[in-house]
Design a protein around this motif. Structure first.
Motif, PDB file in Angstrom:
ATOM      1  N   GLN A  52       8.698 -35.400  96.702  1.00 45.83           N
ATOM      2  CA  GLN A  52       8.255 -36.613  96.033  1.00 45.83           C
ATOM      3  C   GLN A  52       7.912 -36.224  94.619  1.00 45.83           C
ATOM      4  N   ALA A  53       8.966 -35.940  93.880  1.00 40.65           N
ATOM      5  CA  ALA A  53       8.720 -35.237  92.639  1.00 40.65           C
ATOM      6  C   ALA A  53       8.438 -36.142  91.456  1.00 40.65           C
ATOM      7  N   VAL A 102      12.584 -25.856  87.055  1.00 33.84           N
ATOM      8  CA  VAL A 102      12.542 -27.288  86.755  1.00 33.84           C
ATOM      9  C   VAL A 102      11.827 -28.060  87.863  1.00 33.84           C
ATOM     10  N   PRO A 103      11.208 -29.195  87.500  1.00 33.91           N
ATOM     11  CA  PRO A 103      10.665 -30.037  88.560  1.00 33.91           C
ATOM     12  C   PRO A 103      11.814 -30.572  89.413  1.00 33.91           C
ATOM     13  N   SER A 104      11.519 -30.863  90.652  1.00 35.04           N
ATOM     14  CA  SER A 104      12.579 -31.318  91.553  1.00 35.04           C
ATOM     15  C   SER A 104      13.305 -32.539  91.017  1.00 35.04           C
ATOM     16  N   SER A 105      12.594 -33.343  90.258  1.00 29.40           N
ATOM     17  CA  SER A 105      13.201 -34.565  89.719  1.00 29.40           C
ATOM     18  C   SER A 105      14.346 -34.254  88.751  1.00 29.40           C
ATOM     19  N   ALA A 106      14.414 -33.024  88.274  1.00 24.85           N
ATOM     20  CA  ALA A 106      15.428 -32.673  87.272  1.00 24.85           C
ATOM     21  C   ALA A 106      16.616 -31.928  87.878  1.00 24.85           C
ATOM     22  N   LEU A 107      16.783 -32.001  89.196  1.00 24.61           N
ATOM     23  CA  LEU A 107      17.885 -31.257  89.811  1.00 24.61           C
ATOM     24  C   LEU A 107      19.259 -31.707  89.304  1.00 24.61           C
ATOM     25  N   ASP A 108      19.502 -33.016  89.310  1.00 20.73           N
ATOM     26  CA  ASP A 108      20.815 -33.513  88.856  1.00 20.73           C
ATOM     27  C   ASP A 108      21.103 -33.074  87.431  1.00 20.73           C
ATOM     28  N   LEU A 109      20.096 -33.259  86.600  1.00 18.41           N
ATOM     29  CA  LEU A 109      20.256 -32.916  85.192  1.00 18.41           C
ATOM     30  C   LEU A 109      20.561 -31.421  85.033  1.00 18.41           C
ATOM     31  N   THR A 110      19.854 -30.610  85.792  1.00 18.18           N
ATOM     32  CA  THR A 110      20.045 -29.161  85.691  1.00 18.18           C
ATOM     33  C   THR A 110      21.472 -28.774  86.085  1.00 18.18           C
ATOM     34  N   LEU A 111      21.967 -29.386  87.144  1.00 11.11           N
ATOM     35  CA  LEU A 111      23.336 -29.089  87.570  1.00 11.11           C
ATOM     36  C   LEU A 111      24.329 -29.524  86.494  1.00 11.11           C
ATOM     37  N   ASP A 112      24.028 -30.648  85.856  1.00 15.57           N
ATOM     38  CA  ASP A 112      24.910 -31.137  84.810  1.00 15.57           C
ATOM     39  C   ASP A 112      24.923 -30.188  83.607  1.00 15.57           C
ATOM     40  N   LEU A 113      23.734 -29.726  83.228  1.00 17.03           N
ATOM     41  CA  LEU A 113      23.624 -28.779  82.112  1.00 17.03           C
ATOM     42  C   LEU A 113      24.365 -27.484  82.434  1.00 17.03           C
ATOM     43  N   GLU A 114      24.160 -26.988  83.638  1.00 14.26           N
ATOM     44  CA  GLU A 114      24.806 -25.728  84.017  1.00 14.26           C
ATOM     45  C   GLU A 114      26.326 -25.890  84.059  1.00 14.26           C
ATOM     46  N   PRO A 162       2.847 -26.417  87.917  1.00 15.15           N
ATOM     47  CA  PRO A 162       2.796 -25.914  89.300  1.00 15.15           C
ATOM     48  C   PRO A 162       3.193 -24.445  89.452  1.00 15.15           C
ATOM     49  N   TYR A 163       4.133 -23.964  88.629  1.00 17.60           N
ATOM     50  CA  TYR A 163       4.559 -22.565  88.770  1.00 17.60           C
ATOM     51  C   TYR A 163       3.415 -21.594  88.483  1.00 17.60           C
ATOM     52  N   GLU A 164       2.551 -21.994  87.562  1.00 17.83           N
ATOM     53  CA  GLU A 164       1.503 -21.068  87.133  1.00 17.83           C
ATOM     54  C   GLU A 164       0.510 -20.810  88.249  1.00 17.83           C
ATOM     55  N   TYR A 165       0.513 -21.673  89.241  1.00 22.53           N
ATOM     56  CA  TYR A 165      -0.520 -21.544  90.262  1.00 22.53           C
ATOM     57  C   TYR A 165       0.027 -21.513  91.676  1.00 22.53           C
ATOM     58  N   GLU A 166       1.243 -21.000  91.792  1.00 17.96           N
ATOM     59  CA  GLU A 166       1.838 -20.851  93.113  1.00 17.96           C
ATOM     60  C   GLU A 166       1.165 -19.735  93.895  1.00 17.96           C
ATOM     61  N   ARG A 167       0.694 -18.743  93.178  1.00 17.57           N
ATOM     62  CA  ARG A 167       0.192 -17.550  93.851  1.00 17.57           C
ATOM     63  C   ARG A 167      -1.294 -17.652  94.200  1.00 17.57           C
ATOM     64  N   GLY A 218       6.454 -26.857  99.262  1.00 17.09           N
ATOM     65  CA  GLY A 218       5.463 -26.182  98.413  1.00 17.09           C
ATOM     66  C   GLY A 218       5.332 -26.951  97.134  1.00 17.09           C
ATOM     67  N   ILE A 219       5.383 -26.267  96.015  1.00 15.63           N
ATOM     68  CA  ILE A 219       5.268 -26.986  94.753  1.00 15.63           C
ATOM     69  C   ILE A 219       6.507 -27.867  94.568  1.00 15.63           C
ATOM     70  N   PRO A 220       6.334 -28.983  93.849  1.00 21.87           N
ATOM     71  CA  PRO A 220       7.432 -29.955  93.708  1.00 21.87           C
ATOM     72  C   PRO A 220       8.430 -29.520  92.646  1.00 21.87           C
ATOM     73  N   ASN A 221       8.900 -28.301  92.774  1.00 22.15           N
ATOM     74  CA  ASN A 221       9.727 -27.698  91.732  1.00 22.15           C
ATOM     75  C   ASN A 221      10.864 -26.899  92.341  1.00 22.15           C
TER      76      ASN A 221
END
Lengths: 456, 463
Positions: free
Chosen positions: B20-21, A127-139, B377-382, A57-60
């Motif tokens: 492909q973020a 977060v955008p998917s590209s920020a997964l590593d960073l997010t885990l690090d912050l958490e 992208p979150y704003e327009y998921e729905r 779905g969305i790249p997030n």
């Protein structure tokens, strides 16, 4: 009641939702809901739990961390600390000084928020998917190595005072609810508001905050849920390295106090400047895991959801004695409250609204509900289920809700069974068990000035 | 609430493939536009995911069409639609909607009337019938109309018990004055009781026309079949008897003026300060949004950093831009304890000065670019958000490039562009202040910010 702690910007009012699914009504598309095979469940080396749900779905991503701690784990003198602590989780850790958690995440395209309830505390990262590593690090950094700066404690105390003024003291509705819970519970810690009493907020100490972290923020007291566009392959070792390596600790002693049975109606008056009176009535009801809870959810929908609901039709439409009303049943670990609040029309006695409300509850106790009403309530749950499943944030919230309150995340996909088996007779029995006058607490707002001619 | 919906970046959507973020694209899914014979614009988008279908109908006349003294008429009219329509009385209509588990919403702002209905795919025909009944065959039973008007009048007075619910109406009246945008969309304690079925019917005939209607349908739909169903349902919608209301642009306000609304029992001061702002279709949308993000649009924004994070004066401070058709508005907003009113307002004004004096840093701009792209992208998921977007870009003639070109516009924005946007859209010298607070405590302080005018919260209306 959820208290969104950091609201101003995300302002994502993550709907507090009730979920459900697929009743085998005449509705084939609902019957196919199965346990999604792609959901993975892991327990990290230190006991922290992780649920992974890759979704196209969305790249997030939605990265939600649920902690088994809320205001019920506080005591007099430190009320509000769970919520205050939630604020402090954004205010500095070993690698990220105060302010850096948010700055770093936002610069990577992410946003966050958090909320505290009487039962749990939830941290939400979008977060955008590209920020997964960073997010885990912050958490990981704030879970394992939070640092509590005394200056920040004082500044943040001001923020929470402002939050209390805004959310409670400047809202008649919220002031009434604060009084309601304080009266309905005489022993159990559900009696205080999540935000805490003003004098406690003014007096929390550094040491209180540190002890709270030590006691409750053990990684083995958390469940992290990741939903969205990510590749789960190879993620587990990374989770173990970053989060699983934080040492497990003993978790604080859980609440042992059991609220004694209420043996008579309790009534509270709140006299305050207001244009219109209001009234809220509440009944003690069982905790979410209890077998009667599903019936209560359905009863709430029949009573208060939509303009076809029984109480809307009676109070707002027919009697025209209320301007609006709402009902609320909250997920809880211990027995909670079912509340109905009504805004009383000008020139109407609030006792008249009360009388009509009790008459409607009695009608269900005596005559039950119609089959069509029950089907309607189930249809609402089906549609609500899909509304929540429409977003990755909704999915994360739903998994967490089932995981913590309803006996495990997989139950989300068996919600059909949960509600399908509930009958009209169950609703009648449950109404009779809980909607009793001696089990009731009532708060009435009595306007003291400001155009209330009905006052005299 | 309305202000937030409109003010927040209406960006949007979509569906890149998973993972492909690094350089996700933002592209509005394909949709079809059909113009019905009666002039109605139909927008159809297939959107797979959950089995829900979203319908959103805009009628391009709203509260700006309320005659003076009849504020709230557009709002009352749209609220009456479900109180008996087609073969169903109000109770039957409510039951039919709720039995589907449908979500129904009806509202107005100054530019338009808006209805939305969301239901399960399988119930699409039933949902469409309810929507068409409401729009084409409302009964306007006098008893129901009067009942609603009475409820709305009391809602206004009850709202005044909650400063945050009415601050927007006060600020709007204060900022726009006699311009049509200055009126409260939900009416006043005195305007509503006089409204009855005749006024509502007249409003309906004048303004509810197919010629100014846009209907968006989004879901797992078959485009052709859905188009036929909708055409059948709405083919006989009439044209509006009056032409569309033309709303002139509002002029910027000059100087500094302050309205203080006295509410003796509030423990704090609520404030807004600003002027008119960008409207829909103005150039530099992305630039204005990037500046807003940095100045007052996210948690670490300059305003929230100064007023909340560093000083603990408030739970939140920020900058809102409300875009409308003729003229927009923009304002700083916050609230703080009565005794820290001056401290908080001074800090906010200092930040505004600093924005003009120093501009933005390259780091801030880079961060803001990542932020708006990461959050879009979150704003327009729905499906409901997509339907709303289709109506917005159509009504305001923004075109799909409003969405598809957004990331490129963000990428192309320079610090100089931002400086220009600050000069144009973030006014500093000329400000209209609106405060709700305890007059006895804050009046003297507030009189330092501009020419002060005072009113009681309990007085009817918002002027």
């Amino acid at each position: 009641m959820h208290l969104p702690a950091r609201m101003p910007f995300g302002a994502r009012t993550a709907a507090v939702a009730i979920l459900a699914l697929s009743f085998c009504l005449p509705c084939p598309l609902l019957a196919q809901q199965e346990l999604p095979q792609e959901i993975q469940e892991h327990t990290l080396d230190n006991g922290m739990r992780v649920l992974l749900w890759p979704v196209d779905g969305i790249p997030n991503l939605a990265v939600y961390t649920f902690w088994h701690v809320g205001s019920r784990n506080e005591a007099p003198g430190i009320t509000g600390l769970a919520h205050f602590f939630e604020h402090m989780m954004f205010n500095g850790s070993r690698k990220y000084p105060p302010g850096e958690f948010d700055r770093t995440m936002e610069a990577a395209g992410g946003a966050n928020n958090a909320y505290t309830s009487r039962n749990i505390t939830v941290y939400q990262d979008w977060v955008p998917s590209s920020a997964l590593d960073l997010t885990l690090d912050l958490e990981a950094d704030r879970i394992g190595w939070l640092s509590v700066d005394p200056e920040v404690v004082d500044s943040e105390r001001g923020v929470v005072m402002s939050e209390r003024r805004r959310s409670i003291e400047d809202s008649n509705t919220r002031l009434m609810l604060e009084q309601l819970w304080a009266a309905a519970y005489i022993a159990h810690p559900y009696q205080w508001n999540v935000i805490g009493w003003r004098s406690d907020i003014e007096n929390w100490r550094q040491q209180d905050v540190e002890e709270f972290h030590e006691r409750w923020y053990a990684p083995n007291n958390a469940t992290m849920i990741i939903v969205g566009a990510f590749d789960p392959i190879g993620l587990l070792p990374q989770l173990n390295e970053k989060l699983g390596s934080i040492p497990a600790r003993e978790i604080g002693r859980d609440v042992v106090t059991v609220e004694p049975e209420q043996r008579g109606e309790r009534r509270i008056e709140l006299r305050k400047e207001a244009n219109l009176a209001s009234v809220v009535a509440a009944y003690h009801v069982p905790e979410t895991k209890h077998e009667d809870y599903a019936a209560l959810e359905l009863l709430d929908l029949i009573l208060t959801e939509g303009e076809s609901s029984r109480l809307y039709r009676r109070l707002v439409d027919t009697d025209q004695s209320a301007l609006w009303l709402w009902g609320s049943l909250q997920e809880s670990f211990d027995p909670g409250l079912y509340m109905v609040m009504a805004q009383v029309r000008d020139g109407v006695e609030s006792t008249a609204v009360e009388a009509a409300l009790y008459e409607e509850l009695d009608r269900i106790k005596t005559h039950g509900v119609e089959e069509r009403e029950l089907s309607k309530a189930k249809n609402i749950l089906i549609a609500d289920f899909y509304r929540e499943m429409e977003t990755i944030a909704g999915k994360a919230q739903a998994l967490g809700s089932y995981e913590l309150f309803k006996g495990g995340w997989a139950g989300l996909f068996r919600a059909a069974e949960r509600y399908e088996t509930v009958t009209a007779a169950d609703l009648q029995r449950v109404a009779a068990s809980y909607f009793r006058p001696e089990n009731r607490t009532v708060v009435t707002l009595i306007p003291t000035s400001g155009g209330a001619e009905d006052e005299s | 609430m309305k202000a937030r919906t409109l003010g927040v970046a209406l960006i949007l959507v979509v569906a890149a493939t998973a993972v492909q973020a690094d350089s996700p694209t933002l592209k509005l899914p394909e949709y079809e536009t059909r113009i019905l014979d009666n002039g109605m614009t139909l927008l159809l988008m297939r959107h797979d995911g959950v089995p829900l279908v979203d319908m959103e109908l805009w009628i391009l006349d709203g509260a700006a069409a309320d005659p003076v003294g009849q504020e709230g008429l557009a709002s009352l009219t749209v609220d009456c639609l479900r109180k008996g329509a087609g073969d169903r009385d109000a109770a039957q209509f409510a039951e039919a909607l709720d039995f589907l588990g449908a979500e129904y919403g009806a509202s107005v702002d100054h530019d338009r009337t808006r209805l939305r209905l969301q239901c399960l795919d399988k119930d699409f025909e039933a949902g469409l019938e309810l929507l068409a009944d409401a729009v084409l065959r409302p009964r306007f039973d006098p008893t129901e109309v009067e009942k609603l008007a009475g409820q709305m009048a009391e809602s206004v007075s009850q709202s005044k018990d909650n400063p945050r619910w009415v601050l927007g109406d006060y600020h709007r009246a204060n900022l726009f004055g006699d311009h049509p945008y200055g009126s409260p969309v939900n009416g006043t304690e005195t305007s509503l009781p006089g409204l009855g079925a005749d006024a509502v019917k007249a409003f309906y005939r004048a303004h509810y026309g197919a010629d100014r209607s846009i209907l968006a349908i989004v879901g797992e739909i078959d485009i052709e079949r859905t188009a036929q169903q909708v055409e059948a349902a709405f083919a006989n919608m009439a044209r509006g008897e009056s032409p569309r209301v033309e709303i002139p642009p509002a002029l910027p306000r000059t100087g500094r003026e302050l309205l203080l609304v006295n509410k003796a029992d509030t423990p704090q001061t609520w404030f807004r300060m600003g002027n008119i702002g960008p409207k829909w279709g103005d150039p530099d949308y992305a630039t204005v949004e990037l500046v807003r993000t940095i100045f007052g649009g996210r948690f670490t924004s300059r305003l929230n950093t100064k007023l909340r994070i560093e000083s603990g004066l408030t739970y939140g401070a920020g900058y809102t831009i409300v875009r409308e058709g003729a003229t927009g508005s923009g304002y700083i907003r916050s609230f703080t304890a009565t005794e820290t009113t001056q401290e908080a307002m001074d800090l906010a004004l200092q930040e505004l000065d600093r924005l003009h004096a120093d501009g933005l840093s390259a780091d801030e701009l880079a961060s803001a670019k990542a932020y708006v792209k990461g959050q879009a992208p979150y704003e327009y998921e729905r499906g409901s958000a997509l339907a709303n977007t289709l109506c917005t870009i159509t009504a305001y003639d923004l075109g799909r490039d409003f969405v598809d070109g957004f990331f490129a516009a963000v990428d192309a924005t320079t610090l100089e562009d931002c400086q220009q946007a600050i000069a144009t859209w973030y006014p500093r010298e000329n400000l209209v202040f609106t405060c709700i607070g305890v007059s006895a405590e804050v009046k003297e302080t507030l009189s330092n910010y501009g020419e002060l005018r005072e009113r009681e919260n309990s007085d009817p209306g918002f002027r």
